[in-house]
Enzyme design. Structure first.
Site, PDB file in Angstrom:
ATOM      1  N   ASP A  72      78.513  17.140  66.125  1.00  0.00           N
ATOM      2  CA  ASP A  72      77.700  16.066  65.555  1.00  0.00           C
ATOM      3  C   ASP A  72      78.348  15.591  64.259  1.00  0.00           C
ATOM      4  OD1 ASP A  72      75.755  14.381  64.540  1.00  0.00           O
ATOM      5  OD2 ASP A  72      74.091  15.699  65.072  1.00  0.00           O
TER       6      ASP A  72
ATOM      7  N   GLY B  38      68.004  13.095  69.148  1.00  0.00           N
ATOM      8  CA  GLY B  38      68.067  13.499  67.745  1.00  0.00           C
ATOM      9  C   GLY B  38      66.715  13.976  67.227  1.00  0.00           C
TER      10      GLY B  38
ATOM     11  N   VAL C 143      65.155  16.951  67.703  1.00  0.00           N
ATOM     12  CA  VAL C 143      64.320  17.814  68.551  1.00  0.00           C
ATOM     13  C   VAL C 143      64.616  19.298  68.348  1.00  0.00           C
ATOM     14  CG1 VAL C 143      64.027  16.030  70.307  1.00  0.00           C
ATOM     15  CG2 VAL C 143      65.921  17.656  70.516  1.00  0.00           C
TER      16      VAL C 143
ATOM     17  N   THR D 162      70.234  21.845  66.758  1.00  0.00           N
ATOM     18  CA  THR D 162      71.025  22.755  65.925  1.00  0.00           C
ATOM     19  C   THR D 162      70.356  24.119  65.815  1.00  0.00           C
ATOM     20  OG1 THR D 162      72.016  20.947  64.660  1.00  0.00           O
ATOM     21  CG2 THR D 162      71.992  23.116  63.628  1.00  0.00           C
TER      22      THR D 162
ATOM     23  N   GLU E 133      57.130  14.811  73.965  1.00  0.00           N
ATOM     24  CA  GLU E 133      56.739  13.446  73.632  1.00  0.00           C
ATOM     25  C   GLU E 133      57.462  12.495  74.575  1.00  0.00           C
ATOM     26  OE1 GLU E 133      57.464  12.614  69.520  1.00  0.00           O
ATOM     27  OE2 GLU E 133      56.070  14.149  68.807  1.00  0.00           O
TER      28      GLU E 133
END
Length: 409
Positions: free
Chosen positions: A62, A22, A24, A27, A303
């Site tokens: 989603d 979530g 990143v 969409t 990350e």
């Protein structure tokens, strides 16, 4: 490998899933990818010039939908043309509430699927009304339970996938998926359902048990002219349409529309329905595992948590035999050398460089697309087109410099 999605663009796929952790940029990436495909014609010998627009449907799976925000346009549970790309791109947001309402209320109340009231004989109206009210209350309870049932989001999305398996009116479906956990449950659903069906149908006496239960429910709806009898044969007679010569006007429709006839299920019908569902599951599973028809695009940022979750996702996709050879790394701090130094930028670049090195080592046989961090939000078709440019052309800070995706005011 080529650090772009150009190969994906020319692969003639039917389904593309875009997923990852979530936050990143899934969409934004899926919308840009849909825009890119929609603006790239496909070969068609029957069309003038030998090409035609590619018909693309973008589906948000989603529960927290963002397609409407990305395109600055309201979308609902049905395909809606995207403004500016009406001929080639449509989008929709799957709503589990609509799915549970339609699936349950059409079968648990005294209305037909088309919404009209059931036609019953006058003498049975009072009895039918009482039982219909009871079943309507049961239906309301079940509907509310279904809305909060674990996995209902995945099931409702899967129902949409099944629909488009049977009626594929688009050249390409792109799925903007939920965060990794939801997506893995969705992709595991065909295999899980197949296994469940096999176990259920291997139980001796299951189909006759369901048939007996349907007769019990039908008999509790009241004696409405003998629509359900004590045997499978009488049930079949109730559900079959009578011939015009042997039935009085209106009598056949009343029997066929009665609550009893809707609840009468024979053992053969149970087996036939289960077999049909299993065949459909097998077809979906075959499409999922066919690299010529389906591909998965992973989206991440440089990350630790995102890279770790991406590796977990790739391993799970391999387990389900779903093709994945493309990774989009978003939000990279890429500056031209002529730009003045920035302490914060340098710190972020140092962190990102470490994880980019790991990504390059882990996924040397993947198409790894490196997308720059932008100062503006990517919203609307023009901005998405600019963002999509770097999905098929590697971004270089020295060559491309600062990117404005939004038009100046």
């Amino acid at each position: 490998m080529d650090p772009t999605l150009t190969e994906l663009l020319h692969a003639n796929l039917e389904w593309i899933f875009v997923g990852g952790k979530g936050g990143v940029g899934k969409t934004t990436t899926s919308c840009a990818l849909a825009t890119l495909f929609a603006t790239t014609p496909i070969s068609d010998a029957a069309s003038p010039g030998g090409t035609r627009p590619r018909r693309v449907l973008l589906i948000s799976t989603d529960p927290a939908h963002n397609l409407s925000d990305a395109f600055n346009q309201r979308f609902g549970p049905h395909p809606t043309p995207v403004k500016g790309l009406e001929e080639s791109l449509a989008a929709m947001e799957v709503d589990p509430k609509n799915f549970t309402h339609g699936a349950l209320m059409s079968s648990l109340t005294g209305t037909k699927r088309d919404g009209s009231a059931s036609s019953l004989p006058e003498e049975a109206a009072a009895d039918a009304a009482q039982h219909t009210t009871t079943f309507a209350r049961i239906g309301a309870v079940l509907k509310e339970a279904a809305r909060t049932m674990p996995g209902i989001d995945e099931i409702s999305v899967f129902a949409e996938i099944l629909h488009y398996v049977r009626t594929l009116s688009y050249d390409l479906l792109i799925f903007d998926t939920a965060p990794t956990g939801h997506t893995l449950r969705l992709l595991a659903l065909p295999q899980t359902l197949n296994s469940t069906f096999d176990k259920l149908m291997s139980l001796e006496g299951l189909a006759p048990m369901i048939e007996a239960a349907s007769h019990l429910i039908g008999s509790n709806l009241g004696d409405l002219g003998g629509a359900c009898g004590d045997t499978a044969g009488s049930c079949e007679q109730a559900t079959a349409a009578p011939s015009p010569s042997s039935a009085a006007p209106g009598a056949g429709s009343a029997a066929a529309a009665s609550p009893q006839s809707r609840w009468c299920i024979t053992a053969d019908e149970v087996r036939s329905t289960a077999l049909h569902w299993r065949q459909t599951m097998e077809e979906v599973q075959a499409r999922f595992s066919d690299p010529n028809r389906t591909s998965f695009v992973c989206v991440c940022i440089a990350e630790f948590l995102s890279v770790y979750e991406t590796e977990r996702l790739v391993q799970e996709l391999m387990k389900y035999n779903i093709g994945c050879d493309s990774i989009v790394v978003n939000q990279l701090v890429l500056k031209p050398s002529s730009e003045p130094p920035c302490r914060m930028c340098s710190a972020r670049q140092k962190i990102q460089a470490k994880y980019l090195e790991q990504i390059d080592l882990l996924y040397e046989d993947f198409h790894v697309v490196k997308m720059p961090l932008l100062s503006d939000e990517v919203r609307g078709v023009p901005a998405l087109k600019k963002f999509a440019r770097f999905l098929q052309e590697p971004y270089s800070p020295e060559t491309h410099g600062y990117i404005d995706v939004q038009e100046p005011c």
